[in-house]
Scaffold this motif. Sequence first.
Motif, PDB file in Angstrom:
ATOM      1  N   GLU A 165       0.417  -1.259   0.366  1.00  0.00           N
ATOM      2  CA  GLU A 165      -0.386   0.085   0.082  1.00  0.00           C
ATOM      3  C   GLU A 165       0.923   0.790  -0.347  1.00  0.00           C
ATOM      4  O   GLU A 165       1.777   1.256   0.675  1.00  0.00           O
ATOM      5  CB  GLU A 165      -0.987   0.138   0.849  1.00  0.00           C
ATOM      6  CG  GLU A 165      -2.368  -0.955   1.402  1.00  0.00           C
ATOM      7  CD  GLU A 165      -1.984  -2.649   1.816  1.00  0.00           C
ATOM      8  OE1 GLU A 165      -2.863  -3.648   1.080  1.00  0.00           O
ATOM      9  OE2 GLU A 165      -0.368  -2.836   2.062  1.00  0.00           O
ATOM     10  N   GLN A 181      -3.310   3.848   1.935  1.00  0.00           N
ATOM     11  CA  GLN A 181      -3.731   2.152   1.737  1.00  0.00           C
ATOM     12  C   GLN A 181      -4.785   1.551   0.942  1.00  0.00           C
ATOM     13  O   GLN A 181      -5.288   1.163   0.520  1.00  0.00           O
ATOM     14  CB  GLN A 181      -4.829   1.766   2.999  1.00  0.00           C
ATOM     15  CG  GLN A 181      -4.144   2.752   4.527  1.00  0.00           C
ATOM     16  CD  GLN A 181      -2.438   2.125   4.436  1.00  0.00           C
ATOM     17  OE1 GLN A 181      -2.445   0.690   4.538  1.00  0.00           O
ATOM     18  NE2 GLN A 181      -1.809   2.553   4.778  1.00  0.00           N
ATOM     19  N   GLU A 202      -5.604   0.031  -3.374  1.00  0.00           N
ATOM     20  CA  GLU A 202      -5.216  -0.915  -3.934  1.00  0.00           C
ATOM     21  C   GLU A 202      -4.059  -0.849  -4.772  1.00  0.00           C
ATOM     22  O   GLU A 202      -3.070  -1.570  -5.545  1.00  0.00           O
ATOM     23  CB  GLU A 202      -6.214  -2.098  -3.963  1.00  0.00           C
ATOM     24  CG  GLU A 202      -6.342  -3.109  -5.283  1.00  0.00           C
ATOM     25  CD  GLU A 202      -7.497  -3.528  -5.903  1.00  0.00           C
ATOM     26  OE1 GLU A 202      -8.306  -4.814  -6.068  1.00  0.00           O
ATOM     27  OE2 GLU A 202      -8.556  -2.836  -5.959  1.00  0.00           O
ATOM     28  N   CYS A 242       2.684   3.588   5.564  1.00  0.00           N
ATOM     29  CA  CYS A 242       2.389   2.314   4.241  1.00  0.00           C
ATOM     30  C   CYS A 242       1.224   1.562   4.899  1.00  0.00           C
ATOM     31  O   CYS A 242       1.530  -0.129   4.553  1.00  0.00           O
ATOM     32  CB  CYS A 242       3.082   1.699   4.065  1.00  0.00           C
ATOM     33  SG  CYS A 242       4.150   2.186   2.541  1.00  0.00           S
ATOM     34  N   VAL A 243       1.109   1.596   6.431  1.00  0.00           N
ATOM     35  CA  VAL A 243       0.451   0.552   6.982  1.00  0.00           C
ATOM     36  C   VAL A 243      -0.975   1.316   8.345  1.00  0.00           C
ATOM     37  O   VAL A 243      -0.866   2.126   8.194  1.00  0.00           O
ATOM     38  CB  VAL A 243       1.334  -0.422   8.357  1.00  0.00           C
ATOM     39  CG1 VAL A 243       1.582   1.148   8.714  1.00  0.00           C
ATOM     40  CG2 VAL A 243       0.107  -1.172   8.831  1.00  0.00           C
ATOM     41  N   SER A 244      -2.300   0.588   7.982  1.00  0.00           N
ATOM     42  CA  SER A 244      -3.668   0.813   7.943  1.00  0.00           C
ATOM     43  C   SER A 244      -3.386   0.547   9.997  1.00  0.00           C
ATOM     44  O   SER A 244      -2.917  -0.228  10.367  1.00  0.00           O
ATOM     45  CB  SER A 244      -4.483   0.534   7.098  1.00  0.00           C
ATOM     46  OG  SER A 244      -5.028  -1.023   8.228  1.00  0.00           O
ATOM     47  N   THR A 276      -3.809  -2.608  10.704  1.00  0.00           N
ATOM     48  CA  THR A 276      -3.535  -3.959  10.197  1.00  0.00           C
ATOM     49  C   THR A 276      -2.580  -3.741  11.500  1.00  0.00           C
ATOM     50  O   THR A 276      -1.645  -4.649  12.267  1.00  0.00           O
ATOM     51  CB  THR A 276      -2.953  -4.021   9.274  1.00  0.00           C
ATOM     52  OG1 THR A 276      -3.741  -3.831   8.299  1.00  0.00           O
ATOM     53  CG2 THR A 276      -1.184  -4.801   8.745  1.00  0.00           C
ATOM     54  N   SER A 327      -8.473   2.020   7.172  1.00  0.00           N
ATOM     55  CA  SER A 327      -7.392   3.297   5.419  1.00  0.00           C
ATOM     56  C   SER A 327      -6.656   3.995   6.346  1.00  0.00           C
ATOM     57  O   SER A 327      -6.018   5.128   5.373  1.00  0.00           O
ATOM     58  CB  SER A 327      -8.835   3.514   4.274  1.00  0.00           C
ATOM     59  OG  SER A 327      -9.588   4.751   5.529  1.00  0.00           O
ATOM     60  N   CYS A 330      -3.486   5.508   8.099  1.00  0.00           N
ATOM     61  CA  CYS A 330      -2.097   5.057   8.318  1.00  0.00           C
ATOM     62  C   CYS A 330      -2.232   5.277   9.915  1.00  0.00           C
ATOM     63  O   CYS A 330      -2.095   6.249  10.279  1.00  0.00           O
ATOM     64  CB  CYS A 330      -1.047   5.511   6.630  1.00  0.00           C
ATOM     65  SG  CYS A 330      -1.216   7.781   7.760  1.00  0.00           S
TER      66      CYS A 330
END
Length: 645
Positions: free
Chosen positions: A27, A31, A33, A113-115, A118, A300, A302
């Motif tokens: 991502e 985030q 696709e 780059c990470v939600s 996550t 969504s 970050c």
Amino acid sequence: MAEILSALRSLMASHSPPLHALIVPSEDYHQSEYVSDRDKRREFVSGFTGSAGLALITKDEARLWTDGRYFLQAMQQLSDQWQLMRIGEDPSVDSWISDNLPREAAIGVDPWCVSVDTAQRWERAFAKNQQKLIQTSSNLVDEVWKNQPPAETNPVIVHPLEFAGRSVAEKLKDLREKLAIERARGIIITALDEVAWLYNIRGSDVSYCPVVHAFAIVTLNSAFLYVDKRKVSSKVSSSIQENGIEVREYGAVSSDVALLASNQLDKDTGLSSGRNDVCETGTCEAEENNNDLIWVDPASCCYALFSKLDAKKMLLQQSPLALAKALKNPVELDGLRNAHIRDGAAVVQYLVWLDKQMQEIYGASGYFLEGKGASKKRLETMKLTEVTASDKLEGFRATKEHFRGLSFPTISSVGPNAAVIHYSPQPETCAELDPDSIYLFDSGAQYLDGTTDITRTVHFGKPSEHEKACYTSVLKGHIALGNARFPNGTNGHALDILARIPLWRYGLDYRHGTGHGIGSYLNVHEGPHLISFRPQARNVPLQASMTVTDEPGYYADGNFGIRLENVLVIKEADTEFNFGDKGYLSFEHITWAPYQIKLIDLSLLTPEEIEWLNTYHSKCREILAPSMDKNELDWLKKATEPVSA
């Protein structure tokens, strides 16, 4: 590839604290696709080009996780240094780290780059062995990526009301009402399609997706757009500001989120635009005192922005814009219907052209007749490949009104390649078309009035009985889902089985979901709803005026693949009864292109399915006829002739 891994491991070792592992997600900061070339970090380190996946680099291993759509592709693209981890079959990345890395290991990730979802899930898994998720202050991949493409600086475009159907003022008013109901004083909007939809802007920062790299913050009193100002002309800037939106530099979002957290953002600007939208009764001060939450979508947003907020004053739930955007207004629905008519015409024109080429170049029996391809001698200059064929399809679409490009890379695949679910042909390596093999093409376009996505599977020679049986099973599932009637409150998880039952009868199945939402001149994959076996398909009920695809398939690895896909609009159903006073829903097909009769074993269809097929084909003829020349119309009439068992 070895040098990249070596350089990253060196940076990991010199990091403070030293990193035992580095996670490289697919991502970008939003985030997304699909990401811009600059953000394809996971592809750069691993060589795997699929849209979904996650790379993990440790001191002596490199592993890549991806889902069932990409197993074959990943096996083909990964070098010996990488090990493929199959999502759903192998342990998840957090479980693997927890079980295989030492106690107190430090695992690095770029928090942009990470939600939130996550990162928090990983932290919970790591805690079992006192392992820590470390937010790196810079992206380590960027440090070793010497020729990383520059950031896109494409212009921001205002999406006109004639296509958007609702004004920015209306959308902001609705959003602020939702904030007030949830006792929130502001929301951070990070998903690119939500920013574009809310502010009625579009761009071209990400291939195939008409979005702009931008963040938004909306409070009860003000609204902000964070974007590279070089992309915003004075005319566009005026249009945005007329709606009470302040344009700020993209990078300022970080400091502004901190200001928002300390309730300084509105004071900092002195803006009070839009205040009357929610404060017409004069209760604004009282409302402001009670509204102290910041709304963040954990799927969504970050981790970098989340980390600047007070955890006790956060509303962590799905963005209200996800559902608002999915519920298409009448203007958007009309636009989508019209876009699909033009798109269907392009697909039929392509099939007419392709049918002629396959007969002339390869001596194929063609779209209508069954027979082995003759061994026709041909000139090298006449050969057709997966890429030259898909380029021709794009050419037909490009002649249509409001065309703005493709909505995703065309999947143009012959024989064994058609079994690779998200196959993307490359000019250097793609296959030549083969009159004796199945050809699957999954493609779509962006038009100002709508986004399209269609899949058809065809054969220009003599399909085997097994291929026909498989195609017919896929078609039966496609018809069963499209014909479903279901009560309000039903989710896509409950309907997914309808498309699979005809395949299950033979012990067949497919490894992808059955349907996704589709944008209105926005992303081709759009939530929050979906039709799938995956648990998240239970989260959101299907509702009238949503769009969703109907795309079952079957893939025989190394041999052939079949998929059929139409876009549907969910509408209220006219049922004889109304049990529980729930109200019932059904689907309206808006995609128009024939199914190949030659590939159908008509003896396997019920009378109702044959009636549906004939009715659909009759509508195809009627709807597409005005867009066809005489030759194309003759072909279409033949392709849509009524059939009987």
